[in-house]
Design a protein around this motif. Sequence first.
Motif, mmCIF file in Angstrom:
data_model
loop_
_atom_site.group_PDB
_atom_site.id
_atom_site.type_symbol
_atom_site.label_atom_id
_atom_site.label_comp_id
_atom_site.label_asym_id
_atom_site.label_seq_id
_atom_site.Cartn_x
_atom_site.Cartn_y
_atom_site.Cartn_z
ATOM 1 N N VAL A 64 1.014 -1.023 -0.146
ATOM 2 C CA VAL A 64 0.050 0.010 -0.296
ATOM 3 C C VAL A 64 0.475 1.692 0.531
ATOM 4 O O VAL A 64 0.621 1.740 0.210
ATOM 5 N N ILE A 65 2.111 0.936 0.353
ATOM 6 C CA ILE A 65 2.951 2.592 0.633
ATOM 7 C C ILE A 65 3.810 2.386 -0.671
ATOM 8 O O ILE A 65 3.966 3.848 -1.464
ATOM 9 N N ILE A 66 3.597 2.221 -2.070
ATOM 10 C CA ILE A 66 4.402 1.924 -3.019
ATOM 11 C C ILE A 66 3.374 1.899 -4.053
ATOM 12 O O ILE A 66 4.006 2.838 -5.467
ATOM 13 N N ALA A 85 12.218 -4.564 -12.450
ATOM 14 C CA ALA A 85 13.035 -4.342 -11.221
ATOM 15 C C ALA A 85 12.394 -4.968 -9.931
ATOM 16 O O ALA A 85 12.603 -6.172 -9.293
ATOM 17 N N SER A 86 10.982 -4.711 -9.789
ATOM 18 C CA SER A 86 9.781 -5.100 -9.781
ATOM 19 C C SER A 86 9.614 -6.149 -9.104
ATOM 20 O O SER A 86 9.547 -7.208 -8.210
ATOM 21 N N PHE A 90 10.443 -8.863 -6.020
ATOM 22 C CA PHE A 90 9.379 -10.145 -6.181
ATOM 23 C C PHE A 90 9.613 -11.063 -6.154
ATOM 24 O O PHE A 90 9.145 -12.291 -4.810
ATOM 25 N N THR A 91 10.587 -11.920 -6.717
ATOM 26 C CA THR A 91 11.454 -12.976 -6.671
ATOM 27 C C THR A 91 12.109 -13.605 -5.502
ATOM 28 O O THR A 91 12.640 -14.160 -5.235
ATOM 29 N N ILE A 115 6.857 -4.330 -1.310
ATOM 30 C CA ILE A 115 6.879 -3.300 -1.906
ATOM 31 C C ILE A 115 6.887 -4.241 -3.553
ATOM 32 O O ILE A 115 6.895 -2.743 -4.565
ATOM 33 N N GLY A 116 8.117 -4.756 -3.838
ATOM 34 C CA GLY A 116 8.371 -5.147 -5.212
ATOM 35 C C GLY A 116 6.778 -5.898 -5.743
ATOM 36 O O GLY A 116 6.439 -5.698 -6.668
ATOM 37 N N GLY A 117 5.849 -6.378 -4.775
ATOM 38 C CA GLY A 117 4.812 -6.491 -5.515
ATOM 39 C C GLY A 117 3.709 -5.711 -5.749
ATOM 40 O O GLY A 117 3.291 -5.557 -6.645
ATOM 41 N N GLY A 118 3.888 -4.580 -4.791
ATOM 42 C CA GLY A 118 3.182 -3.601 -5.295
ATOM 43 C C GLY A 118 3.224 -2.524 -6.415
ATOM 44 O O GLY A 118 2.054 -2.592 -7.408
ATOM 45 N N ALA A 119 3.849 -2.706 -7.012
ATOM 46 C CA ALA A 119 4.035 -2.355 -8.583
ATOM 47 C C ALA A 119 3.717 -3.087 -9.274
ATOM 48 O O ALA A 119 2.957 -3.018 -10.513
#
Length: 526
Positions: A64-66, A85-86, A90-91, A115-119
């Motif tokens: 929710v932050i990203i 990059a996201s 995530f991976t 943070i990776g998944g949010g995007a």
Amino acid sequence: MQQDSLVEYGTRRFIITITAIMCALLEIVDSTIVNVALNEMKGNLGATLSEVGWVITAYAIGNVIIVPMTSWLSAQFGRRNYFAASIIIFTIFSFLCGNATNIWELVFFRLCQGIGGGALLVTSQTIITESYPIEKRSMAQAIYGLGVIIGPTLGPPLGGYIVDNFSWPYIFYINIPLGIAAAIMTLQFVRSPKFAEKRKARDVDWFGILLLAITVGSLQYILERGHEEDWFDSKLIIFLTASAVIGLILFLWRELTYKYPIVELRVLKNGNLRLGTAMSFILGFGLYGSTFIVPLYTQSILGWTALQSGALMIPAALTTAVMMPIIGRLLTRGVKQQLLVALGLLTFFIYSFWGYKIIGPDTGKNDFFWMLIVRGMGLGLLFIPITSLALSTLKGQEIGQGAAFTGMMRQLGGSFGIAAITTFIANQTSIHRANLSQYLDGNSFDVQQRLAGLKASFISKGFSPDVALQSAYKLLDFSVLKQASVLAYMDVFLYLGILFLICIPFVLFVKERKGREPIDVSDAMH
């Protein structure tokens, strides 16, 4: 840049679509797949129930932050690079989650994974949409919507199967091959639009980023953990509430006065976007709330396994999948978004009222089937028209900013829904239990007969008379608690339905777009 310059055709568009849907599914499935593995994690990592709950909370906070920053980050680094990059972040953190040796390691890795998944959600929506020509944009939204709606439903049965047949780290390891494939296909096939000039380091809204993280992180924690912390009886919840309120005020001031804001709030002057953002919150409330309440009821009251509860939701998800292209076609042919949203809200009211009427201590699988099919139809009618309505009067870069707002509000709506439902069930169960207990008069002939029968049953199983009597009282108390819980769940279904019904008039009074070309979401981040 030409309006349709990012439109793809043939095999290339097919590969981009599959990549984006895979990423959307990865992100959403991961937000619910751990729910059924918490018990095993608790045992393996030596954690308390409260500590292991952080595995879900940390991921949601990172998400929710990203989300509100995706538009800005795409402009800074190029959408393809940022998306790739996201996926890689995530991976990598999926692998590290599976290898965590203690609970706080796992919580930290889940925050980074979030943070990776949010995007992945917002960016994959834009990538899919801009790959299709304008006249097929509603259909593109339908294709994207499949991942968003089916993801939360797939998580629990998939997680249940993996935990039953393998072990909990594998719920993270299955992301690795899919993440590697998605990253390679993104770098190979996805193209970036041309953006305005990048911001220099001194122009970056670092203070805005910090305030956003404090505000949204605090709010998400309060919603996720408030019930377990006894809400405002907890000093931490009081402190975080103050942080969220003060952070929000300062964030609004900063974004409205700074030359290069991290989140462009002025776009909310648009009435349709304001309504669409509010409706996205309600959609999240309904989507995640109903995905949460039905498995919770079937497991805690009816005693089903996680796999049985998850499998119950699959026909409804398939119904939504069938609905999506139909709704996309209707929008393409000019059916008003407001009418479809109003119909979706009415359908959701029917689902909720149906639930209110049928649930009981002995509700069977067949009783749920058609009720959940109606839920699937309601979600199909809501998702694409709400997104389309929210973005319909925006243009250019405003569209990407609007998409980020609706994405964030859908996520917050889900968190708020689950927090509100959890608290409501606990409070209503206590109220109903107190009311039912009034009828258990120790001098009542019926109550004495019931106790005598239970006591005799326990004595026949080898219990002493004293222990048998105590066990009879406990079983009677448990029966009262179970009935009180059923009544509380009935209340949840009823009030959820009323909430959706109340929203219908607000949707029908929305202004219609006038004199605009079909919405071009490919302008989203140009």
